[in-house]
Scaffold this motif. Structure first.
Motif, PDB file in Angstrom:
ATOM      1  N   ALA A  27      76.530 -50.002  57.412  1.00 54.60           N
ATOM      2  CA  ALA A  27      76.347 -49.694  55.986  1.00 54.60           C
ATOM      3  C   ALA A  27      74.868 -49.674  55.622  1.00 54.60           C
ATOM      4  CB  ALA A  27      77.101 -50.701  55.127  1.00 54.60           C
ATOM      5  N   ARG A  28      74.116 -50.663  56.107  1.00 51.72           N
ATOM      6  CA  ARG A  28      72.670 -50.677  55.821  1.00 51.72           C
ATOM      7  C   ARG A  28      71.985 -49.452  56.408  1.00 51.72           C
ATOM      8  NH1 ARG A  28      73.512 -56.135  56.751  1.00 51.72           N
ATOM      9  NH2 ARG A  28      72.830 -55.982  58.925  1.00 51.72           N
ATOM     10  N   ALA A  29      72.382 -49.063  57.613  1.00 54.49           N
ATOM     11  CA  ALA A  29      71.788 -47.877  58.241  1.00 54.49           C
ATOM     12  C   ALA A  29      72.116 -46.608  57.459  1.00 54.49           C
ATOM     13  CB  ALA A  29      72.272 -47.755  59.690  1.00 54.49           C
ATOM     14  N   LEU A  30      73.353 -46.486  56.994  1.00 54.53           N
ATOM     15  CA  LEU A  30      73.750 -45.328  56.185  1.00 54.53           C
ATOM     16  C   LEU A  30      72.939 -45.265  54.897  1.00 54.53           C
ATOM     17  CD1 LEU A  30      77.631 -45.573  56.572  1.00 54.53           C
ATOM     18  CD2 LEU A  30      76.178 -43.740  57.469  1.00 54.53           C
ATOM     19  N   PHE A  31      72.749 -46.410  54.274  1.00 53.46           N
ATOM     20  CA  PHE A  31      72.004 -46.460  53.019  1.00 53.46           C
ATOM     21  C   PHE A  31      70.564 -46.018  53.243  1.00 53.46           C
ATOM     22  CE2 PHE A  31      69.947 -48.558  49.381  1.00 53.46           C
ATOM     23  CZ  PHE A  31      70.770 -48.105  48.356  1.00 53.46           C
ATOM     24  N   ARG A  32      69.961 -46.525  54.301  1.00 52.82           N
ATOM     25  CA  ARG A  32      68.570 -46.145  54.597  1.00 52.82           C
ATOM     26  C   ARG A  32      68.469 -44.670  54.994  1.00 52.82           C
ATOM     27  NH1 ARG A  32      68.369 -51.492  56.655  1.00 52.82           N
ATOM     28  NH2 ARG A  32      68.921 -50.815  58.747  1.00 52.82           N
ATOM     29  N   ALA A  33      69.447 -44.179  55.727  1.00 53.75           N
ATOM     30  CA  ALA A  33      69.410 -42.789  56.198  1.00 53.75           C
ATOM     31  C   ALA A  33      69.528 -41.780  55.058  1.00 53.75           C
ATOM     32  CB  ALA A  33      70.528 -42.547  57.221  1.00 53.75           C
ATOM     33  N   THR A  34      70.088 -42.215  53.939  1.00 54.62           N
ATOM     34  CA  THR A  34      70.288 -41.319  52.804  1.00 54.62           C
ATOM     35  C   THR A  34      69.323 -41.609  51.652  1.00 54.62           C
ATOM     36  OG1 THR A  34      71.974 -42.816  51.946  1.00 54.62           O
ATOM     37  CG2 THR A  34      72.745 -40.961  53.325  1.00 54.62           C
ATOM     38  N   ALA A  35      68.315 -42.408  51.894  1.00 57.73           N
ATOM     39  CA  ALA A  35      67.399 -42.835  50.827  1.00 57.73           C
ATOM     40  C   ALA A  35      66.791 -41.653  50.067  1.00 57.73           C
ATOM     41  CB  ALA A  35      66.287 -43.705  51.404  1.00 57.73           C
ATOM     42  N   HIS A  36      66.572 -40.558  50.746  1.00 57.46           N
ATOM     43  CA  HIS A  36      65.989 -39.375  50.097  1.00 57.46           C
ATOM     44  C   HIS A  36      66.814 -38.924  48.891  1.00 57.46           C
ATOM     45  CE1 HIS A  36      63.483 -35.759  50.109  1.00 57.46           C
ATOM     46  NE2 HIS A  36      64.576 -35.120  49.762  1.00 57.46           N
ATOM     47  N   PHE A  37      68.093 -39.267  48.884  1.00 60.93           N
ATOM     48  CA  PHE A  37      69.003 -38.801  47.844  1.00 60.93           C
ATOM     49  C   PHE A  37      69.317 -39.856  46.778  1.00 60.93           C
ATOM     50  CE2 PHE A  37      69.728 -36.563  51.805  1.00 60.93           C
ATOM     51  CZ  PHE A  37      69.486 -35.261  51.400  1.00 60.93           C
ATOM     52  N   HIS A  38      68.735 -41.050  46.894  1.00 66.59           N
ATOM     53  CA  HIS A  38      68.978 -42.060  45.859  1.00 66.59           C
ATOM     54  C   HIS A  38      67.776 -42.939  45.545  1.00 66.59           C
ATOM     55  CE1 HIS A  38      69.667 -44.993  49.104  1.00 66.59           C
ATOM     56  NE2 HIS A  38      70.501 -44.131  49.633  1.00 66.59           N
ATOM     57  N   ASP A  39      66.767 -42.937  46.356  1.00 68.99           N
ATOM     58  CA  ASP A  39      65.580 -43.729  46.055  1.00 68.99           C
ATOM     59  C   ASP A  39      64.759 -42.995  45.001  1.00 68.99           C
ATOM     60  OD1 ASP A  39      62.934 -44.850  46.055  1.00 68.99           O
ATOM     61  OD2 ASP A  39      63.368 -45.731  48.018  1.00 68.99           O
ATOM     62  N   PRO A  40      64.465 -43.654  43.878  1.00 64.55           N
ATOM     63  CA  PRO A  40      63.754 -42.974  42.781  1.00 64.55           C
ATOM     64  C   PRO A  40      62.411 -42.373  43.159  1.00 64.55           C
ATOM     65  CG  PRO A  40      64.673 -45.049  42.018  1.00 64.55           C
ATOM     66  CD  PRO A  40      64.885 -45.008  43.505  1.00 64.55           C
ATOM     67  N   CYS A  41      61.812 -42.818  44.244  1.00 56.56           N
ATOM     68  CA  CYS A  41      60.523 -42.223  44.624  1.00 56.56           C
ATOM     69  C   CYS A  41      60.679 -40.748  45.022  1.00 56.56           C
ATOM     70  CB  CYS A  41      59.844 -43.028  45.727  1.00 56.56           C
ATOM     71  SG  CYS A  41      60.584 -42.879  47.353  1.00 56.56           S
ATOM     72  N   HIS A  42      61.913 -40.312  45.265  1.00 53.34           N
ATOM     73  CA  HIS A  42      62.176 -38.908  45.618  1.00 53.34           C
ATOM     74  C   HIS A  42      62.707 -38.089  44.440  1.00 53.34           C
ATOM     75  CE1 HIS A  42      61.549 -39.753  49.857  1.00 53.34           C
ATOM     76  NE2 HIS A  42      62.316 -40.819  49.735  1.00 53.34           N
ATOM     77  N   ALA A  43      62.707 -38.669  43.256  1.00 48.83           N
ATOM     78  CA  ALA A  43      63.354 -38.044  42.089  1.00 48.83           C
ATOM     79  C   ALA A  43      62.843 -36.635  41.796  1.00 48.83           C
ATOM     80  CB  ALA A  43      63.193 -38.928  40.853  1.00 48.83           C
ATOM     81  N   ARG A  44      61.572 -36.365  42.038  1.00 49.24           N
ATOM     82  CA  ARG A  44      61.040 -35.029  41.744  1.00 49.24           C
ATOM     83  C   ARG A  44      61.712 -33.930  42.560  1.00 49.24           C
ATOM     84  NH1 ARG A  44      54.891 -36.655  41.962  1.00 49.24           N
ATOM     85  NH2 ARG A  44      55.879 -38.558  42.557  1.00 49.24           N
ATOM     86  N   GLU A  45      62.251 -34.299  43.707  1.00 48.34           N
ATOM     87  CA  GLU A  45      62.879 -33.309  44.584  1.00 48.34           C
ATOM     88  C   GLU A  45      64.342 -33.057  44.237  1.00 48.34           C
ATOM     89  OE1 GLU A  45      61.990 -33.950  48.752  1.00 48.34           O
ATOM     90  OE2 GLU A  45      60.410 -35.345  48.136  1.00 48.34           O
ATOM     91  N   TRP A  46      64.934 -33.881  43.409  1.00 47.59           N
ATOM     92  CA  TRP A  46      66.371 -33.804  43.134  1.00 47.59           C
ATOM     93  C   TRP A  46      66.769 -32.611  42.287  1.00 47.59           C
ATOM     94  CZ3 TRP A  46      66.879 -39.644  41.597  1.00 47.59           C
ATOM     95  CH2 TRP A  46      66.702 -40.433  42.746  1.00 47.59           C
ATOM     96  N   THR A  47      65.832 -31.904  41.728  1.00 46.64           N
ATOM     97  CA  THR A  47      66.179 -30.732  40.913  1.00 46.64           C
ATOM     98  C   THR A  47      66.197 -29.444  41.744  1.00 46.64           C
ATOM     99  OG1 THR A  47      63.859 -30.425  40.301  1.00 46.64           O
ATOM    100  CG2 THR A  47      65.245 -31.741  38.803  1.00 46.64           C
ATOM    101  N   ARG A  48      65.771 -29.520  42.988  1.00 50.40           N
ATOM    102  CA  ARG A  48      65.773 -28.312  43.826  1.00 50.40           C
ATOM    103  C   ARG A  48      67.202 -27.800  43.993  1.00 50.40           C
ATOM    104  NH1 ARG A  48      64.709 -28.973  48.832  1.00 50.40           N
ATOM    105  NH2 ARG A  48      64.931 -31.217  48.861  1.00 50.40           N
TER     106      ARG A  48
END
Length: 196
Positions: free
Chosen positions: A155-176
């Motif tokens: 579960a921890r590995a899955l969470f880290r592997a998908t960070a691009h889609f939920h970590d707020p530091c990537h928020a600017r990319e979420w509108t693509r």
């Protein structure tokens, strides 16, 4: 005591704090502003939250808990296949974070500051999300759909592997436009890796 003070609750204070933060931002919002918005003295606010830091931590927790609660139903839906639950859980997490970033950018920016201040609150939020994922992974392993292993580590590995889609530091990319397809591709890969 005034009638307003008698009905003052922690929840009302948190609602008012959110509005004050939206209006003034985290640098300028004060407990006095919150009290003024509620029509009470700042001492009344301090009866519920001893310090400004405690109030800011509570409003941050309230904001993060909205996401956790929304995802819990998917995590605990034993009627659905674990692989489908896992995929839906991550999609819902992405949409929740994306909606928060897009629907109210000022408040999202404010909460970005508050989450930086409240590492313990954020840590507890992440622990809750990973615990939800762990329950899904455990169900998948128990049913033989996912390969055996340590559910919490997976579960921890899955969470880290998908960070691009939920970590707020990537928020600017979420509108693509292609971001959802990218999430689905990552989930396809992860689910193939989990398969028994």
């Amino acid at each position: 005591m005034s009638p307003t003070t008698e009905t003052l609750t922690a929840e009302r204070i948190l609602e008012a704090t959110e509005e004050v933060l939206r209006r003034h931002g985290p640098a300028k919002a004060t407990v006095v502003d919150v009290a003024r918005a509620l029509g009470v003295s700042h001492g009344s606010v301090y009866r519920h939250f001893r310090t400004k830091a405690e109030l800011r931590a509570a409003v941050t927790k309230r904001w993060l808990d909205r996401t956790s609660r929304a995802l819990a139903a998917t995590a605990d839906d034993g009627e659905r296949a674990p692989a489908l639950r896992l995929r839906d859980w991550f999609r819902q997490l992405f949409e929740a974070k994306r909606d928060k970033a897009g629907a109210d950018p000022e408040l999202f920016a404010t909460y970005s500051v508050l989450t930086d201040e409240n590492g313990e609150v954020v840590g507890a939020h992440i622990a809750e999300l990973v615990a939800q994922l762990t329950r899904i992974v455990e169900a998948g392993m128990a049913s033989g759909v996912f390969a055996p292993g340590d559910p919490a580590s997976v579960a921890r590995a899955l969470f880290r592997a998908t960070a691009h889609f939920h970590d707020p530091c990537h928020a600017r990319e979420w509108t693509r436009p292609e971001i959802r397809d990218e999430l689905d591709s990552v989930l396809d890969l992860l689910l193939r890796g989990l398969a028994a």
